[in-house]
Design a protein around this motif. Structure first.
Motif, PDB file in Angstrom:
ATOM      1  N   GLU A 539     -97.901 -34.732 -84.709  1.00 56.06           N
ATOM      2  CA  GLU A 539     -97.870 -36.197 -84.821  1.00 56.06           C
ATOM      3  C   GLU A 539     -98.917 -36.689 -85.810  1.00 56.06           C
ATOM      4  O   GLU A 539     -98.693 -37.683 -86.513  1.00 56.06           O
ATOM      5  N   ILE A 546     -92.496 -39.924 -88.459  1.00 52.30           N
ATOM      6  CA  ILE A 546     -92.174 -40.112 -87.036  1.00 52.30           C
ATOM      7  C   ILE A 546     -91.717 -41.549 -86.806  1.00 52.30           C
ATOM      8  O   ILE A 546     -92.363 -42.503 -87.246  1.00 52.30           O
ATOM      9  N   ASP A 547     -90.599 -41.696 -86.129  1.00 55.86           N
ATOM     10  CA  ASP A 547     -90.032 -43.011 -85.834  1.00 55.86           C
ATOM     11  C   ASP A 547     -89.953 -43.214 -84.326  1.00 55.86           C
ATOM     12  O   ASP A 547     -89.656 -42.280 -83.574  1.00 55.86           O
ATOM     13  N   THR A 548     -90.213 -44.440 -83.897  1.00 53.50           N
ATOM     14  CA  THR A 548     -90.001 -44.832 -82.510  1.00 53.50           C
ATOM     15  C   THR A 548     -88.920 -45.898 -82.495  1.00 53.50           C
ATOM     16  O   THR A 548     -89.006 -46.884 -83.232  1.00 53.50           O
ATOM     17  N   THR A 565     -86.459 -45.447 -74.921  1.00 49.48           N
ATOM     18  CA  THR A 565     -87.298 -45.610 -76.105  1.00 49.48           C
ATOM     19  C   THR A 565     -87.676 -44.214 -76.555  1.00 49.48           C
ATOM     20  O   THR A 565     -88.308 -43.461 -75.813  1.00 49.48           O
ATOM     21  N   ARG A 566     -87.228 -43.829 -77.756  1.00 45.54           N
ATOM     22  CA  ARG A 566     -87.378 -42.453 -78.226  1.00 45.54           C
ATOM     23  C   ARG A 566     -88.329 -42.384 -79.409  1.00 45.54           C
ATOM     24  O   ARG A 566     -88.178 -43.142 -80.372  1.00 45.54           O
ATOM     25  N   THR A 567     -89.284 -41.469 -79.320  1.00 42.70           N
ATOM     26  CA  THR A 567     -90.163 -41.156 -80.446  1.00 42.70           C
ATOM     27  C   THR A 567     -89.711 -39.812 -80.991  1.00 42.70           C
ATOM     28  O   THR A 567     -89.660 -38.820 -80.250  1.00 42.70           O
ATOM     29  N   THR A 573     -86.786 -34.721 -80.772  1.00 44.51           N
ATOM     30  CA  THR A 573     -87.335 -35.739 -79.887  1.00 44.51           C
ATOM     31  C   THR A 573     -88.713 -35.300 -79.401  1.00 44.51           C
ATOM     32  O   THR A 573     -88.862 -34.213 -78.833  1.00 44.51           O
ATOM     33  N   GLU A 576     -89.508 -39.448 -74.621  1.00 46.04           N
ATOM     34  CA  GLU A 576     -88.600 -40.539 -74.278  1.00 46.04           C
ATOM     35  C   GLU A 576     -89.114 -41.253 -73.034  1.00 46.04           C
ATOM     36  O   GLU A 576     -89.652 -40.622 -72.120  1.00 46.04           O
TER      37      GLU A 576
END
Length: 794
Positions: A539, A546-548, A565-567, A573, A576
């Motif tokens: 990270e 990295i997207d959330t 809500t996924r990071t 993944t 979540e």
């Protein structure tokens, strides 16, 4: 342009012959070679012909190695280094002639170098002369590119080469056949032997089979060897024995290996092919071209008559392509696009190319350079990009070094750019190699590390192998990979592809890997070089990738809609959390996606829309009635996928699982979508049941073609005409049943049945069902579903 066969002296005699031309007064010749070993050998041979040492009149330079002096007038360069020279000096102020040797190989660097030279000639140096040389040239197109340059052909001094064909008869490993032909050649002919094999693995297998022959020395020749071992293969054997040189296509051009009179050609080569779609490359072993086969055969006739063994059937010659595809059609174009940007060109189509780069590969290259931070969104060089373009590294490694200019990144870049001394001892482990470098410090790698360190202003080069994964993540953010649920060797990459370690690889079992090299073959790519990295470092190193996001989607494995809500890092993944209040329209869309996905899986086995819906017999009957009725009542709905979904929409609100969908009453839902007038019209033209003469309601099966009305035979007494629907336009078939409900007859001609077949049915049934009426004349008898009245007199 100059075309001359192998051994004619193109590489070593032409530059010397031109050196004293008046138009070269005070200027240099640059000669470009496709390979490092050929670069050294050509400079060494020309210096020998002049009676000098390399570095005097003739010198050479390649990435991380140079031997040039102030008086050098002929500089032999690798093609990649020439591009670097052009970037620093576009005018080539002290150069009068650039020679492109062995141009038929059509390497990416050769094509780029020629293209940039032509651009420099047009704008800066109209007097700069270019000479393109090869044993085989595609003359007409190249001449046009060079402004109708004349083509000079020379026969040279070539000796006859007798060709024998020895295809593998099968029944054993190919290496055994190759070694057998070598023994046959040694026994039948004089001179040393040059054997062309596709790769290092094949070379080592054959070498192992030949080491027992005391009368010969066996040498390997490939790009993974240091320069001393390469030189041993080229020069006469120190022992005076005959030589066997086992080589890749590195020996195909520009080299004269002393004493070789016999060539054994396996007819194969290993090439790297890049896929813009996956962003990965794969090693492909395939047949060489006819031009390459001729080059290889020519190695046997350089110093005297020779012999060539081709290990394939003679008719197969005609099936081979004339030339191998230019590398620009198969390569990763990120280095080319970065070089063009440094040259000041955003659109490659504004330049003149021997072969234009393909658009798909260009787009993939730009995407990679943006991801590395070397391009901005407009496609312009960033400050990091300008710094990376100045380093003699692949853009990925240059981006890593520029982002973290410290000893560990320098050593990693050197390891991945040069020869790998630990290919057979550390599996795919890059960190293990970094640690081994710190301990063993191989001479050639130390030289590369020192040059790179100077380029970025570093003195200390003591690496920390624990930082390897973190550094590699800067170069390969799209190749971060997480271990899959099952097994210790299988991983999923951030770009969505699968990858797998070899059995027993030391990197097995790590949760996270950064993959520096893979072979994109099969369902899962083979991981060749990788380093472990901690999840926290993933990270930190890849924060920009990295997207959330809020995800409301159908999960086929869970058979339900998930709202989380996924990071995520690309396709991986990271974590979540449950989404408390998902948007209702998003929930509905995800559920519909699930229905469509299930429908796609069932397509072909059913003939109704969205097969995942609860299509009970009743629901299918209703849809079939409506579709049939539309022949006379077109106002009824078509009940295709969209109209069925429209009818379902109010009932899907709040549903998330397929189990909940299956609990819906689809028949009632479709019926409720019809207006009162539609239902009334439907019941008239395509009724669900028909009233029989006995007063009962007989169901109509609309799933049959034609539809069938079913009932006990006695209920149809007196019914002459076959019943019909669609306002009398479509007769029904009639299924006549016994009193016990068993099938007696299906007929589309009811009156014909009464007059003919009924008598046989009556004869058989009246004894079996004596309590039920079986009149002789059913057309005039009263229809009934009851048993006969009991005789009161008994």
């Amino acid at each position: 342009m100059l075309e001359a066969p192998p051994g004619a002296g193109k590489t070593t005699l032409v530059p010397l012959a031109l050196l004293q031309e008046p138009w070269l007064s005070g200027k240099k010749i640059l000669m470009l070679e496709p390979r490092r070993v050929a670069t050294r050998a050509a400079a060494w041979r020309m210096a020998e012909l002049l009676g000098e040492e390399v570095g005097e009149t003739v010198g050479y330079a390649m990435r991380f190695e140079r031997k040039l002096g102030r008086s050098s007038r002929i500089e032999v360069l690798t093609e990649g280094l020439f591009t670097r020279r052009l970037q620093h000096d576009p005018e080539l102020k002290d150069v009068g002639l650039v020679i492109f040797d062995e141009f038929h190989e059509r390497s990416l660097d050769a094509d780029l170098g020629l293209t940039l030279c032509l651009d420099a000639r047009n704008s800066l140096r109209p007097d700069l002369r270019l000479l393109v040389m090869s044993a085989t040239l595609e003359g007409r197109e190249l001449a046009g590119l060079l402004g109708d340059a004349p083509l000079v052909r020379s026969l040279g001094r070539s000796f006859p080469v007798v060709t024998h064909y020895r295809p593998d008869p099968g029944g054993g490993p190919p290496s055994a056949h190759w070694a057998g032909i070598v023994r046959e050649a040694l026994a039948s002919h004089q001179g040393s032997v040059l054997v062309f094999l596709p790769g290092v693995a094949e070379i080592r297998r054959v070498a192992g089979m030949l080491q027992a022959a005391p009368e010969v020395d066996v040498f390997e020749l490939h790009g993974g060897l240091d320069r001393d071992r390469q030189l041993q293969a080229i020069v006469p054997s120190a022992s005076g024995k005959r030589k066997i040189v086992l080589a890749t296509n590195i020996a195909e051009t520009s080299l004269t290996i002393e004493d070789v009179a016999i060539v054994i050609d396996g007819g194969l080569e290993r090439r790297v092919r890049y896929s813009p779609r996956t962003g990965m490359s794969r090693l492909v072993t395939g047949p060489i071209s006819r031009a390459s086969a001729d080059q290889r055969r020519g190695r046997a006739g350089r110093t005297g008559p020779g012999i060539c063994y081709r290990l394939w059937p003679e008719p197969e010659d005609r099936a081979r392509v004339l030339h191998r595809p230019p590398e620009i059609m198969e390569a990763d174009l990120a280095p080319l696009v970065l070089e063009l940007a440094a040259w000041g060109v955003k659109d490659p189509n504004t330049l003149s190319w021997p072969t234009a780069p393909p658009e798909g590969a260009l787009a993939a290259a730009r995407s990679t350079l943006r991801q590395l931070g070397l391009f901005d969104q407009a496609g312009d060089l960033t400050p990091a990009g300008r710094g990376a373009a100045a380093l003699p590294l692949h853009p990925r490694l240059a981006a890593m070094v520029r982002a973290r200019p410290e000893p560990t990144s320098i050593v990693i870049a050197a390891l991945l750019s040069g020869r790998d001394p630990w290919r057979n001892s550390h599996g795919s482990d890059v960190a293990g190699r970094v640690e081994a470098f710190a301990r063993e410090r191989p001479r050639d790698l130390v030289a590369i590390v020192r040059q790179l360190a100077r380029a970025v202003g570093l003195g200390d080069t003591e690496p920390n192998h624990a930082l390897t994964g973190e550094m590699l993540a800067l170069a390969f953010p799209d190749r971060l990979a997480r271990r899959r649920d099952k097994g210790e060797r299988r991983y999923r990459l951030a770009n969505g592809r699968g990858a797998e370690l070899d059995q027993g690889d030391p990197m097995s079992g790590h949760e996270w890997l950064v993959i520096a090299e893979l072979d994109d073959s099969g369902a899962d790519a083979r991981i060749r070089l990788a380093a472990a990295i901690e999840g926290d470092n993933v990270e930190r190193s890849c924060a920009a990738q990295i997207d959330t996001m809020e995800v409301v989607a159908w999960d086929d494995r869970k058979d339900r809609v998930v709202a989380v809500t996924r990071t995520a890092l690309g396709a991986i993944t990271l974590r979540e959390t449950r989404l408390a209040e998902p948007d209702s329209s998003a929930l509905e869309a995800a559920l519909l996606d699930g229905l469509r996905m299930r429908g796609t899986a069932l397509a072909g086995s059913v003939d109704w829309p969205l097969p995942a819906l609860p299509w009970t017999i009743e629901a299918r009957q209703l849809r079939a009635r409506i579709l049939l009725a539309r022949q006379v009542a077109p106002e009824l709905p078509a009940l295709d996928e969209e109209s069925v979904l429209e009818a379902m929409r109010p009932y899907l609100a709040g549903l998330r699982t397929m189990e909940e969908v299956q609990a819906l009453d689809l028949e009632s839902i479709m019926a409720a979508s019809l207006s009162y007038e539609m239902r009334r019209r439907l019941d008239i033209v395509a009724p669900a049941t028909l009233a029989t003469p006995a007063g009962t309601l007989a169901p109509v099966d609309y799933l049959q073609d034609p539809p069938i009305v079913s009932g006990k035979l006695q209920a149809f007494f007196g019914w002459r005409a076959t019943p019909a629907i669609l306002e009398g336009r479509m007769p029904l078939a009639v299924r006549l049943l016994s009193p016990a409900g068993r099938l007696l007859q299906v007929t589309a001609d009811l009156e014909g049945f009464w007059r003919s077949t009924y008598a046989e049915v009556r004869k058989d049934m009246r004894g079996r069902y004596p309590k039920h009426p079986w009149p002789e004349d059913p057309l005039t008898s009263e229809a009934t579903v009851r048993v006969k009245r009991r005789d009161r007199s008994t």
